[in-house]
Design a protein around this motif. Sequence first.
Motif, PDB file in Angstrom:
ATOM      1  N   UNK A   1       0.828  -1.205   0.000  1.00 10.86           N
ATOM      2  CA  UNK A   1       0.000   0.000   0.000  1.00 10.86           C
ATOM      3  C   UNK A   1       0.859   1.252   0.000  1.00 10.86           C
ATOM      4  N   UNK A   2       0.261   2.337  -0.487  1.00 12.15           N
ATOM      5  CA  UNK A   2       0.955   3.624  -0.507  1.00 12.15           C
ATOM      6  C   UNK A   2      -0.090   4.731  -0.434  1.00 12.15           C
ATOM      7  N   UNK A   3       0.357   5.935  -0.109  1.00 12.58           N
ATOM      8  CA  UNK A   3      -0.567   7.062  -0.044  1.00 12.58           C
ATOM      9  C   UNK A   3      -1.414   7.051   1.212  1.00 12.58           C
ATOM     10  N   UNK A   4      -2.366   7.981   1.303  1.00  8.74           N
ATOM     11  CA  UNK A   4      -3.146   8.128   2.532  1.00  8.74           C
ATOM     12  C   UNK A   4      -4.176   7.026   2.729  1.00  8.74           C
ATOM     13  N   UNK A   5      -4.424   6.695   3.988  1.00  8.97           N
ATOM     14  CA  UNK A   5      -5.572   5.852   4.329  1.00  8.97           C
ATOM     15  C   UNK A   5      -6.828   6.692   4.115  1.00  8.97           C
ATOM     16  N   UNK A   6      -7.836   6.104   3.487  1.00  9.42           N
ATOM     17  CA  UNK A   6      -9.130   6.771   3.293  1.00  9.42           C
ATOM     18  C   UNK A   6     -10.208   5.864   3.872  1.00  9.42           C
TER      19      UNK A   6
ATOM     20  N   UNK B   1     -12.386   0.754   4.738  1.00 10.06           N
ATOM     21  CA  UNK B   1     -11.042   1.322   4.671  1.00 10.06           C
ATOM     22  C   UNK B   1     -10.495   1.089   3.269  1.00 10.06           C
ATOM     23  N   UNK B   2      -9.873   2.121   2.701  1.00 10.65           N
ATOM     24  CA  UNK B   2      -9.398   2.062   1.322  1.00 10.65           C
ATOM     25  C   UNK B   2      -8.001   2.664   1.234  1.00 10.65           C
ATOM     26  N   UNK B   3      -7.232   2.147   0.308  1.00  7.37           N
ATOM     27  CA  UNK B   3      -5.896   2.708   0.098  1.00  7.37           C
ATOM     28  C   UNK B   3      -5.388   2.275  -1.279  1.00  7.37           C
ATOM     29  N   UNK B   4      -4.482   3.072  -1.811  1.00  7.13           N
ATOM     30  CA  UNK B   4      -3.906   2.749  -3.119  1.00  7.13           C
ATOM     31  C   UNK B   4      -2.874   1.643  -2.967  1.00  7.13           C
ATOM     32  N   UNK B   5      -2.784   0.785  -3.958  1.00  6.14           N
ATOM     33  CA  UNK B   5      -1.800  -0.302  -3.940  1.00  6.14           C
ATOM     34  C   UNK B   5      -0.707  -0.041  -4.959  1.00  6.14           C
ATOM     35  N   UNK B   6       0.448  -0.624  -4.712  1.00  3.98           N
ATOM     36  CA  UNK B   6       1.568  -0.487  -5.643  1.00  3.98           C
ATOM     37  C   UNK B   6       1.316  -1.326  -6.896  1.00  3.98           C
ATOM     38  N   UNK B   7       0.840  -2.552  -6.695  1.00  2.59           N
ATOM     39  CA  UNK B   7       0.557  -3.446  -7.814  1.00  2.59           C
ATOM     40  C   UNK B   7      -0.931  -3.414  -8.146  1.00  2.59           C
ATOM     41  N   UNK B   8      -1.262  -3.751  -9.358  1.00  2.12           N
ATOM     42  CA  UNK B   8      -2.657  -3.763  -9.781  1.00  2.12           C
ATOM     43  C   UNK B   8      -3.425  -4.842  -9.036  1.00  2.12           C
ATOM     44  N   UNK B   9      -4.629  -4.489  -8.578  1.00  2.00           N
ATOM     45  CA  UNK B   9      -5.475  -5.431  -7.840  1.00  2.00           C
ATOM     46  C   UNK B   9      -6.392  -6.195  -8.790  1.00  2.00           C
ATOM     47  N   UNK B  10      -6.833  -7.349  -8.322  1.00  2.00           N
ATOM     48  CA  UNK B  10      -7.878  -8.066  -9.038  1.00  2.00           C
ATOM     49  C   UNK B  10      -9.179  -7.275  -8.915  1.00  2.00           C
ATOM     50  N   UNK B  11     -10.105  -7.556  -9.813  1.00  3.30           N
ATOM     51  CA  UNK B  11     -11.359  -6.797  -9.846  1.00  3.30           C
ATOM     52  C   UNK B  11     -12.115  -6.899  -8.525  1.00  3.30           C
ATOM     53  N   UNK B  12     -12.142  -8.100  -7.937  1.00  3.80           N
ATOM     54  CA  UNK B  12     -12.892  -8.292  -6.690  1.00  3.80           C
ATOM     55  C   UNK B  12     -12.217  -7.630  -5.484  1.00  3.80           C
TER      56      UNK B  12
ATOM     57  N   UNK C   1     -19.647   9.750   3.409  1.00  4.42           N
ATOM     58  CA  UNK C   1     -18.553  10.706   3.594  1.00  4.42           C
ATOM     59  C   UNK C   1     -17.236   9.939   3.595  1.00  4.42           C
ATOM     60  N   UNK C   2     -16.187  10.686   3.306  1.00  7.42           N
ATOM     61  CA  UNK C   2     -14.844  10.100   3.275  1.00  7.42           C
ATOM     62  C   UNK C   2     -13.932  10.932   4.160  1.00  7.42           C
ATOM     63  N   UNK C   3     -13.093  10.257   4.890  1.00  7.06           N
ATOM     64  CA  UNK C   3     -12.050  10.941   5.649  1.00  7.06           C
ATOM     65  C   UNK C   3     -10.707  10.484   5.103  1.00  7.06           C
ATOM     66  N   UNK C   4      -9.974  11.436   4.575  1.00  2.89           N
ATOM     67  CA  UNK C   4      -8.654  11.168   3.972  1.00  2.89           C
ATOM     68  C   UNK C   4      -7.597  11.630   4.964  1.00  2.89           C
ATOM     69  N   UNK C   5      -6.865  10.687   5.518  1.00  2.07           N
ATOM     70  CA  UNK C   5      -5.935  10.994   6.606  1.00  2.07           C
ATOM     71  C   UNK C   5      -4.574  11.384   6.024  1.00  2.07           C
ATOM     72  N   UNK C   6      -4.334  12.689   5.988  1.00  2.00           N
ATOM     73  CA  UNK C   6      -3.107  13.226   5.393  1.00  2.00           C
ATOM     74  C   UNK C   6      -1.930  12.930   6.309  1.00  2.00           C
ATOM     75  N   UNK C   7      -2.033  13.370   7.554  1.00  2.00           N
ATOM     76  CA  UNK C   7      -1.060  12.958   8.579  1.00  2.00           C
ATOM     77  C   UNK C   7      -1.841  12.517   9.808  1.00  2.00           C
ATOM     78  N   UNK C   8      -1.353  11.493  10.465  1.00  2.00           N
ATOM     79  CA  UNK C   8      -2.081  10.875  11.576  1.00  2.00           C
ATOM     80  C   UNK C   8      -1.101  10.110  12.451  1.00  2.00           C
ATOM     81  N   UNK C   9      -1.571   9.027  13.053  1.00  2.00           N
ATOM     82  CA  UNK C   9      -0.737   8.230  13.953  1.00  2.00           C
ATOM     83  C   UNK C   9       0.451   7.597  13.239  1.00  2.00           C
ATOM     84  N   UNK C  10       0.358   7.417  11.927  1.00  2.00           N
ATOM     85  CA  UNK C  10       1.489   6.865  11.168  1.00  2.00           C
ATOM     86  C   UNK C  10       2.678   7.819  11.184  1.00  2.00           C
ATOM     87  N   UNK C  11       2.395   9.122  11.307  1.00  2.00           N
ATOM     88  CA  UNK C  11       3.451  10.126  11.133  1.00  2.00           C
ATOM     89  C   UNK C  11       3.865  10.803  12.431  1.00  2.00           C
ATOM     90  N   UNK C  12       2.897  11.114  13.295  1.00  2.00           N
ATOM     91  CA  UNK C  12       3.216  11.870  14.507  1.00  2.00           C
ATOM     92  C   UNK C  12       2.334  11.433  15.672  1.00  2.00           C
TER      93      UNK C  12
END
Length: 276
Positions: A168-173, A192-203, A247-258
């Motif tokens: 995974x990469x980028x912000x947790x959404x 919970x959603x997040x971008x992946x480095x490799x392409x995901x299967x459709x499901x 609604x969506x919450x896009x966590x720019x900085x959070x417990x992962x960072x500080x």
Amino acid sequence: MENELYSIGKVGEICKITKKALRYYDEMGILSPDKVADESGYRYYSKKNLLSVPIIKYYKQSGFKLDEMRGFLEGKTYDFFDKSFRKKIDELKELEREINLKIRSVKDWHDLIVEAQMVIENNVSNVAIKYIDSRTLTFLEQDFKYDYMDSIINIEFNNYIDSINNAITGPVIICFPSFEDKINRKCSKMKIMQETILKCKEEESIEFGGCIVAACYHIGSHETINETYKKIQTWTEEYGYICSEESYERYVTDYWTTKNVDKFVTEVLIKVRREN
């Protein structure tokens, strides 16, 4: 000149290599001196042996280990060279893939840190209408218990990513099915959603974005995020927009960072449309 011998110091000076490295090459059976003085133990190298040093450097530059070089320096067959070089090419391609993955992960994280820094320094907290580009994310549906740290640093989600052999990469959404339930602490489900480095299967994939949203940054603890939701509600009513339920919450900085919750930056996003 053919019979001239060079001391280990002279070889080091000519070939720009340390005595320690030359002694180690001798131990490894890669490059041994032509002569070792009986009494002093001084090592001497012929011109022919000295010329092996640039070859060793080139193999080293190409990623070969010393024990891998031995066969090359012994003058093995071209078939041996072919197999060894093909194997090394495959190893380096895998290393390149791993390095590119790390570069992508670090760059995406750095972008979020810069974004958060700019938001905090400029106190960006006004509601704005903007278009979110469409992208494919991976996701996992879960229960939500208003434990933000557990939801964002999500062990179950990370285990899921491992199980599908991805990264995974980028912000947790996090997507909430009803922002009003979320505000009233009645929300029990999330996605919970997040971008992946490799392409995901459709499901394993879900589309995010491709729509107009009312967006507002929330600076500080997640426990006070209702203030930002109410700000969006008030603004959209004033300017004639209708909010969707999700609604969506896009966590720019959070417990992962500080650990400083006052420095958390979260972008709240709600799909909107104009009133008819």
